[in-house]
Structures are given as C-alpha cells and as structure tokens.
Design a protein around this motif. Structure first.
Motif, PDB file in Angstrom:
ATOM      1  N   LEU A 166      -8.342  22.079  30.291  1.00 41.45           N
ATOM      2  CA  LEU A 166      -8.519  20.771  29.659  1.00 41.45           C
ATOM      3  C   LEU A 166      -7.394  19.877  30.152  1.00 41.45           C
ATOM      4  CD1 LEU A 166      -9.020  21.756  25.920  1.00 41.45           C
ATOM      5  CD2 LEU A 166     -10.777  20.904  27.460  1.00 41.45           C
ATOM      6  N   MET A 167      -7.707  18.624  30.396  1.00 46.88           N
ATOM      7  CA  MET A 167      -6.664  17.654  30.723  1.00 46.88           C
ATOM      8  C   MET A 167      -6.667  16.607  29.624  1.00 46.88           C
ATOM      9  SD  MET A 167      -7.050  17.274  34.853  1.00 46.88           S
ATOM     10  CE  MET A 167      -8.678  16.547  34.745  1.00 46.88           C
ATOM     11  N   MET A 168      -5.500  16.378  29.046  1.00 46.50           N
ATOM     12  CA  MET A 168      -5.359  15.398  27.976  1.00 46.50           C
ATOM     13  C   MET A 168      -4.484  14.262  28.478  1.00 46.50           C
ATOM     14  SD  MET A 168      -4.765  17.914  24.763  1.00 46.50           S
ATOM     15  CE  MET A 168      -6.111  18.792  24.038  1.00 46.50           C
ATOM     16  N   LEU A 169      -5.083  13.081  28.614  1.00 50.96           N
ATOM     17  CA  LEU A 169      -4.379  11.907  29.113  1.00 50.96           C
ATOM     18  C   LEU A 169      -4.094  10.964  27.967  1.00 50.96           C
ATOM     19  CD1 LEU A 169      -6.247  12.944  31.555  1.00 50.96           C
ATOM     20  CD2 LEU A 169      -5.872  10.658  32.456  1.00 50.96           C
ATOM     21  N   GLY A 170      -2.870  10.477  27.919  1.00 45.95           N
ATOM     22  CA  GLY A 170      -2.506   9.487  26.917  1.00 45.95           C
ATOM     23  C   GLY A 170      -1.104   9.719  26.410  1.00 45.95           C
ATOM     24  N   PRO A 171      -0.581   8.777  25.646  1.00 47.29           N
ATOM     25  CA  PRO A 171       0.791   8.867  25.159  1.00 47.29           C
ATOM     26  C   PRO A 171       1.114  10.152  24.396  1.00 47.29           C
ATOM     27  CG  PRO A 171      -0.046   6.664  24.818  1.00 47.29           C
ATOM     28  CD  PRO A 171      -1.203   7.501  25.287  1.00 47.29           C
ATOM     29  N   THR A 172       0.166  10.689  23.645  1.00 50.09           N
ATOM     30  CA  THR A 172       0.472  11.892  22.862  1.00 50.09           C
ATOM     31  C   THR A 172       0.648  13.129  23.730  1.00 50.09           C
ATOM     32  OG1 THR A 172      -1.866  12.313  22.430  1.00 50.09           O
ATOM     33  CG2 THR A 172      -0.636  11.047  20.757  1.00 50.09           C
ATOM     34  N   CYS A 226      -0.907  23.595  21.100  1.00 47.92           N
ATOM     35  CA  CYS A 226       0.122  23.079  22.013  1.00 47.92           C
ATOM     36  C   CYS A 226       0.915  21.909  21.434  1.00 47.92           C
ATOM     37  CB  CYS A 226      -0.532  22.650  23.319  1.00 47.92           C
ATOM     38  SG  CYS A 226      -1.385  23.981  24.155  1.00 47.92           S
ATOM     39  N   SER A 227       0.751  21.633  20.152  1.00 47.89           N
ATOM     40  CA  SER A 227       1.445  20.507  19.501  1.00 47.89           C
ATOM     41  C   SER A 227       1.185  19.192  20.230  1.00 47.89           C
ATOM     42  CB  SER A 227       2.949  20.772  19.406  1.00 47.89           C
ATOM     43  OG  SER A 227       3.213  21.910  18.642  1.00 47.89           O
ATOM     44  N   LEU A 228      -0.076  18.967  20.547  1.00 45.91           N
ATOM     45  CA  LEU A 228      -0.501  17.745  21.224  1.00 45.91           C
ATOM     46  C   LEU A 228      -1.480  17.006  20.322  1.00 45.91           C
ATOM     47  CD1 LEU A 228      -1.241  19.333  24.712  1.00 45.91           C
ATOM     48  CD2 LEU A 228       0.636  17.761  24.204  1.00 45.91           C
ATOM     49  N   PRO A 229      -0.989  16.142  19.435  1.00 45.71           N
ATOM     50  CA  PRO A 229      -1.921  15.438  18.550  1.00 45.71           C
ATOM     51  C   PRO A 229      -2.873  14.570  19.355  1.00 45.71           C
ATOM     52  CG  PRO A 229       0.267  14.472  18.416  1.00 45.71           C
ATOM     53  CD  PRO A 229       0.388  15.691  19.279  1.00 45.71           C
ATOM     54  N   PRO A 264      -2.060   3.047  34.018  1.00 46.51           N
ATOM     55  CA  PRO A 264      -0.638   3.123  34.360  1.00 46.51           C
ATOM     56  C   PRO A 264      -0.290   4.446  35.050  1.00 46.51           C
ATOM     57  CG  PRO A 264      -0.947   2.567  32.032  1.00 46.51           C
ATOM     58  CD  PRO A 264      -2.279   2.939  32.580  1.00 46.51           C
ATOM     59  N   ASN A 265       0.480   4.361  36.123  1.00 48.27           N
ATOM     60  CA  ASN A 265       0.898   5.564  36.848  1.00 48.27           C
ATOM     61  C   ASN A 265       1.711   6.514  35.988  1.00 48.27           C
ATOM     62  OD1 ASN A 265      -0.319   4.846  39.269  1.00 48.27           O
ATOM     63  ND2 ASN A 265       1.511   3.848  40.060  1.00 48.27           N
ATOM     64  N   ASP A 266       2.467   5.961  35.038  1.00 50.59           N
ATOM     65  CA  ASP A 266       3.359   6.800  34.220  1.00 50.59           C
ATOM     66  C   ASP A 266       2.681   7.341  32.957  1.00 50.59           C
ATOM     67  OD1 ASP A 266       3.192   4.395  32.825  1.00 50.59           O
ATOM     68  OD2 ASP A 266       5.347   4.294  32.396  1.00 50.59           O
ATOM     69  N   LEU A 267       1.368   7.184  32.846  1.00 54.07           N
ATOM     70  CA  LEU A 267       0.655   7.692  31.673  1.00 54.07           C
ATOM     71  C   LEU A 267       0.818   9.211  31.603  1.00 54.07           C
ATOM     72  CD1 LEU A 267      -1.261   6.773  29.328  1.00 54.07           C
ATOM     73  CD2 LEU A 267      -3.116   7.640  30.770  1.00 54.07           C
ATOM     74  N   PRO A 268       1.304   9.747  30.484  1.00 60.10           N
ATOM     75  CA  PRO A 268       1.476  11.192  30.363  1.00 60.10           C
ATOM     76  C   PRO A 268       0.142  11.948  30.383  1.00 60.10           C
ATOM     77  CG  PRO A 268       2.759  10.045  28.687  1.00 60.10           C
ATOM     78  CD  PRO A 268       1.836   9.033  29.319  1.00 60.10           C
ATOM     79  N   VAL A 269       0.205  13.140  30.948  1.00 60.86           N
ATOM     80  CA  VAL A 269      -0.948  14.031  31.024  1.00 60.86           C
ATOM     81  C   VAL A 269      -0.479  15.442  30.679  1.00 60.86           C
ATOM     82  CG1 VAL A 269      -2.769  14.995  32.481  1.00 60.86           C
ATOM     83  CG2 VAL A 269      -1.926  12.682  32.919  1.00 60.86           C
ATOM     84  N   ALA A 270      -1.250  16.132  29.863  1.00 64.13           N
ATOM     85  CA  ALA A 270      -1.013  17.552  29.603  1.00 64.13           C
ATOM     86  C   ALA A 270      -2.225  18.312  30.135  1.00 64.13           C
ATOM     87  CB  ALA A 270      -0.834  17.815  28.115  1.00 64.13           C
ATOM     88  N   VAL A 271      -1.959  19.353  30.894  1.00 63.36           N
ATOM     89  CA  VAL A 271      -2.999  20.212  31.424  1.00 63.36           C
ATOM     90  C   VAL A 271      -2.878  21.541  30.702  1.00 63.36           C
ATOM     91  CG1 VAL A 271      -3.887  21.375  33.479  1.00 63.36           C
ATOM     92  CG2 VAL A 271      -2.915  19.077  33.670  1.00 63.36           C
ATOM     93  N   THR A 307       2.206  13.208  34.894  1.00 64.81           N
ATOM     94  CA  THR A 307       1.739  11.832  34.730  1.00 64.81           C
ATOM     95  C   THR A 307       0.514  11.655  35.628  1.00 64.81           C
ATOM     96  OG1 THR A 307       3.086  11.014  36.563  1.00 64.81           O
ATOM     97  CG2 THR A 307       4.086  10.948  34.349  1.00 64.81           C
ATOM     98  N   VAL A 308      -0.193  10.562  35.435  1.00 63.22           N
ATOM     99  CA  VAL A 308      -1.359  10.291  36.267  1.00 63.22           C
ATOM    100  C   VAL A 308      -0.939  10.238  37.745  1.00 63.22           C
ATOM    101  CG1 VAL A 308      -3.085   8.527  36.852  1.00 63.22           C
ATOM    102  CG2 VAL A 308      -2.711   9.163  34.475  1.00 63.22           C
ATOM    103  N   GLU A 309       0.219   9.670  38.016  1.00 66.34           N
ATOM    104  CA  GLU A 309       0.710   9.571  39.396  1.00 66.34           C
ATOM    105  C   GLU A 309       0.984  10.940  40.010  1.00 66.34           C
ATOM    106  OE1 GLU A 309       2.028   7.933  42.988  1.00 66.34           O
ATOM    107  OE2 GLU A 309       1.038   6.909  41.331  1.00 66.34           O
ATOM    108  N   ASP A 310       1.618  11.829  39.256  1.00 67.13           N
ATOM    109  CA  ASP A 310       2.082  13.111  39.796  1.00 67.13           C
ATOM    110  C   ASP A 310       1.127  14.281  39.583  1.00 67.13           C
ATOM    111  OD1 ASP A 310       4.393  11.821  40.645  1.00 67.13           O
ATOM    112  OD2 ASP A 310       5.456  12.261  38.777  1.00 67.13           O
ATOM    113  N   LEU A 311       0.070  14.087  38.805  1.00 65.73           N
ATOM    114  CA  LEU A 311      -0.835  15.193  38.491  1.00 65.73           C
ATOM    115  C   LEU A 311      -1.488  15.820  39.725  1.00 65.73           C
ATOM    116  CD1 LEU A 311      -2.095  16.999  36.375  1.00 65.73           C
ATOM    117  CD2 LEU A 311      -3.861  15.259  36.027  1.00 65.73           C
ATOM    118  N   PRO A 312      -1.938  15.046  40.714  1.00 63.49           N
ATOM    119  CA  PRO A 312      -2.530  15.702  41.892  1.00 63.49           C
ATOM    120  C   PRO A 312      -1.553  16.662  42.591  1.00 63.49           C
ATOM    121  CG  PRO A 312      -3.182  13.409  41.838  1.00 63.49           C
ATOM    122  CD  PRO A 312      -2.122  13.589  40.764  1.00 63.49           C
TER     123      PRO A 312
END
Length: 156
Positions: free
Chosen positions: A122-128, A15-18, A80-87, A102-107
């Motif tokens: 898998l959920m990947m949380l963080g800037p990448t 998924c090109s998610l380092p 941070p609410n704006d922390l990116p998340v990839a599911v 984002t952590v805020e909008d993921l639910p």
C-alpha cells in the motif's frame, strides 16, 4: 488480518499512520488503485488528487510496480515534490515493513528496495504519512504547538 477490515485501515493502525488528522489539516481520505487491469495508470481525476494532496490521504492499492508512472503523473498535475509518502509492505503481518519517502524520492526508493519487496504493498500519500516522525519528536521531549484558547463569548 481481520475479516471485513480493509488493509488500508489495518496498515494505518499498525503503522501509526492516521488517515485523517486535524493538526495536519488532513480532512479526507481517498482509496484508489495504482494500476488498471491492463497494467496501466487508471483513468481517474489525477488533477484533483494532486490539488487536494495537502489535505487528504490517498491510499494506492496495487501500485508499487507503477510507482514511477504514478509519481510522474502526480507531479505533472502539480503535486508537491515534498509530499510525504509511506509505503507499507505486508501490513499487519510479521513480515510488515514500512518505508518513508516523498513523491520526488519515491521512485528511487522503489528501485533500491524493489527486488526485496514480495508482499502486497500500500502507498499512503499525504501529510499524515509523516506522522511517525511527529510522534518521535514528541517522544524526544519536544512540546507540541499549543492552540490559543478563545474565551467564552458570554464571559466578555
């Protein structure tokens, strides 16, 4: 599927998610479970995960059904609410799907897509987790920020 390779590494590559990236300031990765055997949030240092959120990728295995509790706990601990998340669902298979949030909008995203999610997640949380958007910018012709070159001390 490659025997001996964790699904997180496979998902990262597919998924090109380092998992780490110097430009994004992400210097560490953490693998955790999203729920305990008792179907509750696991006993771990949630405060540390929240404090390090901008400099690490946290990969949650088996946490999609607990996404509301996970995000609430992370926000409670100062994430941070704006922390990116990839599911990533069904990583490295023909049924693979990726959702970005984002952590805020993921639910909310989980509620919208929850009934259609049937594969392992898998959920990947963080800037990448925002890295694909970075690639899109580069592909559209936007130039990356260049780092200043420092002269060799011997040349001075």
């Amino acid at each position: 599927v490659v025997p001996g390779i964790t699904s997180a590494l496979g998902a990262s590559a597919a998924c090109s998610l380092p998992l780490t990236h110097r430009t994004f300031g992400v210097t560490q990765v953490r693998f955790v479970v999203g729920q305990s055997k008792a179907k509750e949030l696991p006993d771990m240092d949630w405060g540390q995960i929240a404090r390090d959120a901008r400099k690490q990728t946290t990969v949650f295995f088996m946490g999609f059904k607990s996404v509301d509790s996970i995000c609430a706990r992370l926000k409670q601990e100062g994430c941070p609410n704006d922390l990116p998340v990839a599911v990533v669902e069904s990583a490295t298979t023909p049924q693979e799907r990726v959702f970005h949030s984002t952590v805020e909008d993921l639910p909310t995203l989980a509620k919208e897509h929850g009934d259609s999610v049937v594969g392992p997640v898998l959920m990947m949380l963080g800037p990448t987790a925002a890295f694909p958007a970075h690639i899109d910018k580069l592909m559209s012709g936007e130039r990356p920020t260049k780092r200043a070159r420092l002269g060799n001390a011997a040349e001075s």
